[in-house]
Design an enzyme around this catalytic site. Structure first.
Site, PDB file in Angstrom:
ATOM      1  N   LYS A  76       0.490  -1.086  -0.288  1.00 38.12           N
ATOM      2  CA  LYS A  76      -0.016   0.019  -0.027  1.00 38.12           C
ATOM      3  C   LYS A  76       0.826   0.954  -0.064  1.00 38.12           C
ATOM      4  CE  LYS A  76      -3.501   1.828   2.923  1.00 38.12           C
ATOM      5  NZ  LYS A  76      -4.914   1.949   3.817  1.00 38.12           N
ATOM      6  N   SER A 151     -10.070   1.563   3.019  1.00 34.95           N
ATOM      7  CA  SER A 151      -8.834   3.465   1.728  1.00 34.95           C
ATOM      8  C   SER A 151      -8.135   1.972   0.932  1.00 34.95           C
ATOM      9  CB  SER A 151      -7.597   3.656   2.694  1.00 34.95           C
ATOM     10  OG  SER A 151      -7.153   3.150   4.043  1.00 34.95           O
ATOM     11  N   SER A 175     -10.019  -0.283   7.184  1.00 32.82           N
ATOM     12  CA  SER A 175      -9.387  -0.460   5.181  1.00 32.82           C
ATOM     13  C   SER A 175      -9.027  -0.876   5.233  1.00 32.82           C
ATOM     14  CB  SER A 175      -8.542   1.070   5.473  1.00 32.82           C
ATOM     15  OG  SER A 175      -9.032   2.347   5.473  1.00 32.82           O
TER      16      SER A 175
HETATM   17  N1  GLN Z   1     -13.193   4.931   6.223  1.00 34.95           N
HETATM   18  C1  GLN Z   1     -12.335   4.883   7.221  1.00 34.95           C
HETATM   19  C2  GLN Z   1     -12.401   6.333   7.185  1.00 34.95           C
HETATM   20  O1  GLN Z   1     -12.939   6.545   6.276  1.00 34.95           O
HETATM   21  C3  GLN Z   1     -11.646   3.817   8.008  1.00 34.95           C
HETATM   22  C4  GLN Z   1     -10.151   4.524   6.798  1.00 34.95           C
HETATM   23  C5  GLN Z   1      -9.221   3.703   7.470  1.00 34.95           C
HETATM   24  O2  GLN Z   1      -9.458   2.608   8.045  1.00 34.95           O
HETATM   25  N2  GLN Z   1      -8.297   3.939   7.407  1.00 34.95           N
HETATM   26  O3  GLN Z   1     -11.878   6.822   8.640  1.00 34.95           O
END
Ligand code: GLN
Length: 485
Positions: A76, A151, A175
Site C-alpha cells: 500500500k 482505504s 481499511s
Molecule cells: N473508512 C474509515 C475512514 O474513512 C476508515 C479508514 C481506515 O481504516 N484507514 O476513516
C-alpha cells in the site's frame, strides 16, 4: 501461474517449478495490462522488482531461501519505500521519495518477497470507497461500476484480480477488512502493537495498524509471520513472542465458543449479507463450534466516537505537511503564512481538509472536554463491552460491512452515509483488538465478507477458524468473472 495462492507460489518456487524472475515478469505484465482498467497501482516498479527477483532466484539456487523467497507482493502506498515514491494517495506527497523503508517493508524484504509496486488508496487512508485518491478511484474487479472499498482498495483489487497473491494494507477504522470484504479476499487487522507502524504514514496513531491481505487465511498467516514482532523504533509496538501462525491452522474447532452480537444483525444490514454470514456461522457450528448470543451494548457509539478521535489525531499528524520540509509547495509564496496556507489548500483534497477542520475544532480549548474527552470515555465503554464478551466466548463473528460494493458516486454527497459503511469494523480499532474479514458468499454477483474479531494477540485462533472454514468452502477461491474468463 497467477491463479496460484501465495502458499502455492512459495511451494512452486522452492521446488524450482518456475523461477521468481518468470513469475515476476508474468505478474508485472498483468499489472501493466490491467492498470488502465482497475487503477490498482499508483506506482509500478518493474526494474526494482526484476532486480529483487534475480536476487531471490540466486538465494533459491544456493539453497538458503527464507520463508517467502521470490514471491511477488505489493505495498500500500502508505508504507515508505526507499528510493521509490510514497504518495499516500495525495497530491501533497506526489513528489515524495522516502529515504528509508518502513519496518513492514524491511521485514518482508528480509523474508524474501519481491515488491512489484505501490497500491492505490484513499488520500491519507481517509475513505471507504477509494474515491478520495488523488490518482483516481480503483475499480472493483467484480463489478467495474462499483467501488473496491477503502482505504486499501488498491491492495484488495490487486489481490482479487490475481495481479499479486498478497499485499500489505493498513486499518484505522476498517481499511483492511472493508475492501477485503468488497473485493472477496481475506484481510487481517492485527492487534494494535503486533506490527510496527514505523515508516507507515500516520493517520490516527492510536488506531492505525498494518496487516496483510491475500486470498486465503493460510496466505495471510504466512505474511503476518514475516510482518509481526517487536520494533524498538515504534514505542507502541509490543515486545511479545510471535507464534507460529501456520502451525496453528489445522486445529479442530470442537468446543470453540463463537459470540454472535445482536447489535451486528440489526436494522441496516443487507438481507443477502445476513444470510451469507449466518450460513458461515452454521458451517463453523457443523465443525464443532458453539454459537453464543452476546451483546455489545455500546456498538452504536463506535462511529460517532471514531469521527471525533480519528480526525483529532489526524489534525495533529497532518500538521507536519507544511510545504517547508517535504511534499507539495505552492508557487511564489508571498510570505510564510501564505506558503503554509496555499501549500496545504492545494496539497490536500476535500475529505482530508474536512477531517483536519473537524479534528482541530474538537481539540480546541472550548470543546476539548465536550468532544474529545467524551469520545475517549465512550472508547473505554466500547473496550469494556468486548472484555465482558471475551469472558464468555473465544471469538466474535458477524458481517464485515452492512452491504456489498456500492456504485461510484452513490455516497459521494453524504459523508455520514459513507462513514456508516464502517459501522461493524470501527469498534475493533477503538478497542485495539485483532479482526479479520474473509469471503463467505456473493450477493448480486458481488462478494460479502464475514468478520472474525478475536481477543488481544489471538490472531492464531482467528486464522485457525478462518482456515477451517476455507477448507470446507470455496468462496475464497472464486475469481471475478472477468478475471476467471
Ligand atoms: N473508512 C474509515 C475512514 O474513512 C476508515 C479508514 C481506515 O481504516 N484507514 O476513516
Amino acid at each position: 501461474m497467477h491463479d496460484l495462492t501465495l502458499a502455492e507460489m512459495c511451494h512452486g518456487l522452492a521446488r524450482r517449478e518456475f523461477s521468481s524472475s518468470e513469475l515476476t515478469r508474468h505478474l508485472l505484465a498483468r499489472c501493466a495490462a490491467t492498470n488502465p482498467v482497475y487503477n490498482a497501482f499508483i506506482t509500478l516498479d518493474d526494474a526494482g522488482a526484476l532486480t529483487q527477483a534475480a536476487a531471490a532466484d540466486a538465494r533459491l539456487a544456493a539453497g538458503d531461501a527464507p520463508l517467502l523467497c521470490g514471491v511477488p507482493i505489493a505495498h500500500k502506498d502508505i508504507f515508505c519505500t526507499r528510493g521509490l515514491r510514497t504518495s499516500c494517495g495525495s497530491r501533497m506527497l506526489d513528489n515524495f521519495v522516502a529515504p528509508y523503508d518502513a519496518t513492514v517493508v524491511e521485514r518482508l524484504a528480509a523474508a524474501g518477497v519481491v515488491s512489484l509496486g505501490k497500491t492505490n488508496m484513499d488520500e491519507f487512508a481517509m475513505g471507504s470507497s477509494n474515491e478520495t485518491s488523488y490518482y483516481g478511484p480503483v475499480k472493483n474487479p467484480w463489478a467495474l461500476d462499483c467501488v473496491p472499498g477503502g482505504s486499501s482498495g488498491g491492495s484488495a483489487a490487486a489481490v482479487a484480480a490475481r495481479l499479486v497473491p498478497g499485499a500489505t494494507a493498513t486499518d484505522t477504522g476498517g481499511s483492511i477488512r472493508q475492501p477485503a470484504a468488497l473485493c472477496g479476499v481475506t484481510g487481517l487487522k492485527p492487534t494494535y502493537g503486533r506490527v510496527s507502524r514505523w515508516g507507515m504514514i500516520a493517520f490516527a496513531s492510536s488506531l492505525d495498524q498494518a496487516g496483510p491481505m491475500a486470498r486465503s487465511a493460510e496466505d495471510v498467516a504466512l505474511l503476518l509471520q514475516a510482518m509481526a514482532g517487536f520494533d524498538e523504533r515504534d514505542s507502541t509496538c509490543l515486545d511479545r513472542p510471535v507464534p507460529d501462525y501456520r502451525a496453528a491452522l489445522d486445529q479442530p474447532l470442537d468446543g470453540l465458543r463463537i459470540g454472535v452480537p445482536a447489535e451486528y444483525f440489526g436494522a441496516g444490514l443487507n438481507p443477502g449479507t445476513e444470510q451469507a454470514v449466518r450460513e458461515a456461522l452454521s458451517e463453523l457450528e457443523r465443525q464443532g463450534a458453539r454459537l453464543v448470543d452476546i451483546r455489545l451494548p455500546h456498538s452504536d457509539l463506535a462511529v460517532p466516537a471514531y469521527y471525533v478521535i480519528a480526525p483529532a489525531e489526524a489534525s495533529a499528524n497532518l500538521s507536519r505537511f507544511d510545504g517547508v520540509r517535504y511534499g507539495h509547495r505552492c508557487d511564489n509564496p508571498k510570505d510564510l503564512r501564505d506558503l503554509f496556507m496555499r501549500s496545504r489548500a492545494e496539497g490536500f483534497g476535500a475529505e482530508v481538509q474536512r477531517r483536519i477542520l473537524i479534528g482541530t475544532y474538537c481539540l480546541s480549548a472550548g470543546y476539548y472536554d465536550a468532544y474529545y474527552n467524551k469520545a475517549q470515555q465512550v472508547r473505554a465503554l466500547i473496550r469494556q463491552d468486548f472484555l465482558d464478551a471475551f469472558a464468555q466466548v473465544d471469538l466474535i463473528l458477524g458481517p464485515t460491512c452492512p452491504n456489498p460494493a456500492f456504485a461510484f458516486g452513490a455516497k459521494g454527497g453524504d459523508p455520514v452515509a459513507m462513514y456508516l459503511e464502517d459501522i461493524y469494523t470501527i469498534a475493533a480499532n477503538l478497542a485495539g483488538l485483532p479482526a479479520l474479514s474473509m469471503p463467505c458468499g456473493l450477493v448480486d454477483g458481488k462478494p460479502v465478507g464475514v468478520q472474525i474479531i478475536g481477543n488481544y494477540f489471538d490472531e492464531a485462533r482467528m486464522l485457525n477458524a478462518a482456515h477451517r472454514f476455507q477448507q470446507a468452502t470455496d468462496w475464497h477461491r472464486r475469481a471475478p468473472p472477468e478475471v476467471a474468463a
